[in-house]
Scaffold this active site. Structure first.
Site, PDB file in Angstrom:
ATOM      1  N   SER A 113       0.802  -1.217   0.000  1.00 63.11           N
ATOM      2  CA  SER A 113       0.000   0.000   0.000  1.00 63.11           C
ATOM      3  C   SER A 113       0.840   1.276   0.000  1.00 63.11           C
ATOM      4  O   SER A 113       1.669   1.477  -0.887  1.00 63.11           O
ATOM      5  CB  SER A 113      -0.949  -0.064   1.198  1.00 63.11           C
ATOM      6  N   ASP A 146      -1.492   1.437  -3.676  1.00 66.56           N
ATOM      7  CA  ASP A 146      -2.228   0.319  -4.283  1.00 66.56           C
ATOM      8  C   ASP A 146      -3.654   0.732  -4.661  1.00 66.56           C
ATOM      9  O   ASP A 146      -4.497  -0.111  -4.958  1.00 66.56           O
ATOM     10  CB  ASP A 146      -2.228  -0.925  -3.387  1.00 66.56           C
ATOM     11  N   ASP A 190      -6.321   1.960  -3.086  1.00 60.52           N
ATOM     12  CA  ASP A 190      -7.569   1.697  -2.357  1.00 60.52           C
ATOM     13  C   ASP A 190      -7.947   2.876  -1.456  1.00 60.52           C
ATOM     14  O   ASP A 190      -8.897   2.789  -0.684  1.00 60.52           O
ATOM     15  CB  ASP A 190      -7.525   0.380  -1.567  1.00 60.52           C
ATOM     16  N   GLU A 194     -12.899   5.695   6.309  1.00 64.13           N
ATOM     17  CA  GLU A 194     -11.922   6.155   7.281  1.00 64.13           C
ATOM     18  C   GLU A 194     -11.507   7.553   6.843  1.00 64.13           C
ATOM     19  O   GLU A 194     -11.499   7.862   5.639  1.00 64.13           O
ATOM     20  CB  GLU A 194     -10.699   5.238   7.303  1.00 64.13           C
ATOM     21  N   GLY A 221      -1.975  -0.891  14.814  1.00 62.40           N
ATOM     22  CA  GLY A 221      -2.064  -2.276  14.354  1.00 62.40           C
ATOM     23  C   GLY A 221      -1.015  -2.593  13.299  1.00 62.40           C
ATOM     24  O   GLY A 221      -0.876  -3.735  12.873  1.00 62.40           O
ATOM     25  N   THR A 222      -0.286  -1.596  12.857  1.00 59.44           N
ATOM     26  CA  THR A 222       0.652  -1.824  11.757  1.00 59.44           C
ATOM     27  C   THR A 222       2.086  -1.437  12.094  1.00 59.44           C
ATOM     28  O   THR A 222       2.998  -1.713  11.341  1.00 59.44           O
ATOM     29  CB  THR A 222       0.240  -0.984  10.516  1.00 59.44           C
TER      30      THR A 222
HETATM   31  C1  16G Z   1      -4.323  -0.528   7.850  1.00 58.14           C
HETATM   32  C2  16G Z   1      -5.784  -0.550   7.496  1.00 58.14           C
HETATM   33  C3  16G Z   1      -6.330   0.852   7.468  1.00 58.14           C
HETATM   34  C4  16G Z   1      -6.066   1.541   8.797  1.00 58.14           C
HETATM   35  C5  16G Z   1      -4.611   1.456   9.157  1.00 58.14           C
HETATM   36  C6  16G Z   1      -4.401   1.925  10.572  1.00 58.14           C
HETATM   37  C7  16G Z   1      -6.908  -2.111   5.995  1.00 58.14           C
HETATM   38  C8  16G Z   1      -6.951  -2.676   4.624  1.00 58.14           C
HETATM   39  N1  16G Z   1      -5.982  -1.168   6.195  1.00 58.14           N
HETATM   40  O1  16G Z   1      -3.588   0.131   6.858  1.00 58.14           O
HETATM   41  O2  16G Z   1      -7.696   0.762   7.239  1.00 58.14           O
HETATM   42  O3  16G Z   1      -6.454   2.883   8.746  1.00 58.14           O
HETATM   43  O4  16G Z   1      -4.182   0.117   9.087  1.00 58.14           O
HETATM   44  O5  16G Z   1      -3.067   1.738  10.939  1.00 58.14           O
HETATM   45  O6  16G Z   1      -7.647  -2.488   6.877  1.00 58.14           O
HETATM   46  P1  16G Z   1      -2.596   1.788  12.441  1.00 58.14           P
HETATM   47  O7  16G Z   1      -3.299   0.697  13.193  1.00 58.14           O
HETATM   48  O8  16G Z   1      -1.120   1.602  12.361  1.00 58.14           O
HETATM   49  O9  16G Z   1      -2.953   3.137  12.971  1.00 58.14           O
HETATM   50 MG    MG Z   2      -3.770   1.130   0.297  1.00 55.18          MG
END
Ligand code: 16G
Ligand code: MG
Length: 547
Positions: free
Chosen positions: A66, A283, A285, A376, A504-505
């Site tokens: 992404s 990507d 989206d 979002e 979450g990332t």
């Molecule tokens: C991911 C999610 C996005 C969300 C982001 C938050 C999908 C496909 N993508 O990129 O929707 O806004 O995580 O990131 O679900 P964070 O948890 O690091 O703040």
């Molecule tokens: Mg994306």
């Protein structure tokens, strides 16, 4: 298990790197591209099992990271209706990805078969694609080995956007049914969306050209194909940041995430007052729009603005169609600007709910509504028409030409929207269609409400897993008493609002704050971030005050 006879042989070609733990998170697996070969190979195995568990329905695999830097990559699974992988499988993915040896890998796969009572005699079907990242081809080869190891009937879509792959999966699984979604080809995708778009705007004045920042990603070639398929002055576009070849350019100082996070235009786009601009992410989206006013000041139209535009238009069409009991609702996350939420509740008078961050959470909430608009703030979103809403549309008997027109428009909107997932190209056509129908410029669209000043900060801590939230991530339940501290700080600022959630990332905690003025907002963000740092194990530099 005989079914896994070839797994060990193939797996030897894609050994798991030592010392790395992989986790299937909100956006699938995502990390440095070079470390992902074994994981992507194993996702091939899991996709096959998931398909067998769904009686041979087609499962999708998308290789993308992404908006992340070009050196990262990632992989995620797409379920039969084109939606995100069912959450209960995320744990299996993590276990399979972390199996240390071939034997452990086979055991982990066997455990999935057992837990899900999978019939392994079913022929698995999987389709896959990737974005433009340099690590993509190698990872794709690993994926193909994983699919081959379980005798999968597999097909590649090459380099396409993430939402296109979601669309292909849904088309394949609904072909020949009442829910048939379209042709599972690129040409089919373009024909469906441009056809619906042209139906909506027919007879209206032509818009000025739209400048698109494609983040130097896969959206660039695809949106050019979309415009070529439309072949219409209603979709006159100019693509900027469309270089998918030069190393290092993907998402670099451009793209929807960059524009939203920095609240300024991307590299390579000099904004002219009166012109129209949007950015996709890597990507495609996500999408955000923006413009410069006469003084050259930058104005962002983010996911909240798109959501309110779509909800208003849908609400008015439903009313004009004379259909009773068809309710439009809006799903947001805590990141939605407070003024967008007030606008939806108080001015539009539509129901709105908050979901946790991450597309799957919003999607599920929107599924509970008649017509559910979800976005979002970062620009990812779409609209879902429930089966009940579709049935009502089918039964509707127009009494006047105006009602008939509104019903036809609702059908066209449904075709225009990629219901499987948020889609920058489909969302762009949705926004364009509404603006053309209303005869609005971006500044007229922007007039609905003014965003409260907001600030997003990141705090690095020793252990982000101690952060637990409830109330759609707006309230901390752990660490103990930290929420009380946040509440006390928020109470000091007019229109203040703040929350703390673990990312979450990324290995960090996020702090969001908004307030009536820029100075108050920055002060609140600083104080909350400082409290998190001091009371919950901050690491590195303490968050600095804004000057
Ligand atoms: C991911 C999610 C996005 C969300 C982001 C938050 C999908 C496909 N993508 O990129 O929707 O806004 O995580 O990131 O679900 P964070 O948890 O690091 O703040
Ligand atoms: Mg994306």
């Amino acid at each position: 298990m005989a079914h896994f006879a070839k797994v060990a042989e193939y797996s030897a070609k894609h050994p798991k790197p030592e010392g790395i733990e992989f986790a299937y998170g909100t956006a699938g697996f995502r990390t440095v591209g070079d470390t992902l070969e074994s994981t992507v190979f194993r996702v091939g195995l899991l996709a096959a099992l998931r398909s067998q568990g769904k009686q041979g329905k087609t499962i999708g695999v998308m290789i993308t990271a992404s908006h992340n830097p070009e050196g990262d990559n990632g992989v995620k699974l797409v379920d039969p209706m084109g939606e995100m992988l069912q959450q209960s499988w995320e744990g299996y993915c993590t276990q399979v990805a972390n199996a240390a040896s071939s034997d452990e890998l086979v055991a982990a796969l066997a455990a999935v078969v057992e837990a899900e009572s999978i019939d392994t005699s079913v022929t698995p079907r999987v389709v896959y694609a990737r974005d433009t990242r340099p690590s993509g081809p190698l990872l794709q080869a690993a994926l193909e080995d994983g699919l081959a190891a379980l005798g999968t009937d597999a097909a590649s879509y090459g380099v396409v956007t993430t939402p296109q792959l979601h669309y292909f999966v849904r088309c394949r699984n609904t072909a020949g049914t009442d829910a048939a979604y379209g042709e599972p080809t690129e040409a089919g995708y373009f024909a469906k969306y441009t056809g619906a778009f042209l139906r909506l705007v027919d007879g209206k004045p032509h818009p000025s050209p739209l400048h698109i920042d494609a983040a130097n990603g896969v959206g660039a070639p695809e949106v050019l194909k979309l415009a070529a398929a439309a072949a219409s002055p209603y979709l006159s576009i100019e693509v900027h940041n469309g270089d998918t070849v030069t190393p290092g350019k993907l998402n670099k100082d451009c793209g929807a995430d960059h524009v939203k996070s920095n609240q300024r235009s991307p590299v390579g786009m000099a904004l002219q007052p009166g012109s129209r601009y949007c950015s996709f992410d890597g990507d495609a989206d996500r999408i955000v729009y923006y413009y410069a006013d006469e003084r050259g000041t930058f104005h962002l139209l983010d996911g909240d603005k798109i959501s309110t535009l779509a909800a208003t238009y849908l609400r008015d069409l439903v009313a004009a169609a004379g259909i009773d009991d068809l309710q439009v609702g809006v799903v947001q996350t805590a990141y939605a600007n407070g003024n967008s939420t007030s606008y939806i509740k108080d001015t539009l008078r539509l129901p709105t709910v908050f979901a946790k961050t991450g597309v799957k959470h919003l999607h599920h909430e929107a599924e509970k509504m008649n017509i559910g608009v979800y976005f979002e703030a970062n620009g990812h979103g779409t609209v879902l028409f429930s089966p009940g809403a579709v049935a009502k549309l089918r039964r509707a008997t127009p009494q006047t030409p105006a009602q008939d027109d509104a019903i036809q428009r609702l059908w066209a909107l449904r075709d225009l929207i990629n219901e499987s997932v948020g889609d920058a190209m489909s969302d762009m056509l949705l926004v364009e269609a509404i603006l053309i129908c209303k005869g609005w410029s971006l500044s007229q669209w922007d007039e609905a409400y003014t965003d409260l000043p907001s600030r997003l900060l990141k705090v690095v801590v020793h252990d982000r897993t101690i952060f637990k939230t409830t109330n759609a991530e707006q309230t901390l339940t752990s660490p103990l008493r930290l929420q009380e501290v946040v509440d006390a700080l928020v109470a000091k600022f007019p229109r203040g609002r703040a929350f703390v959630r673990p990312s979450g990332t990324e290995d960090a905690v996020r702090v969001y704050a908004e307030a009536a003025t820029r100075a108050d907002c920055d002060q609140l963000a600083y104080l909350v971030a400082g409290a998190v740092f001091d009371k919950a194990g901050g690491r590195g530099d303490r968050p600095a005050e804004f000057l």
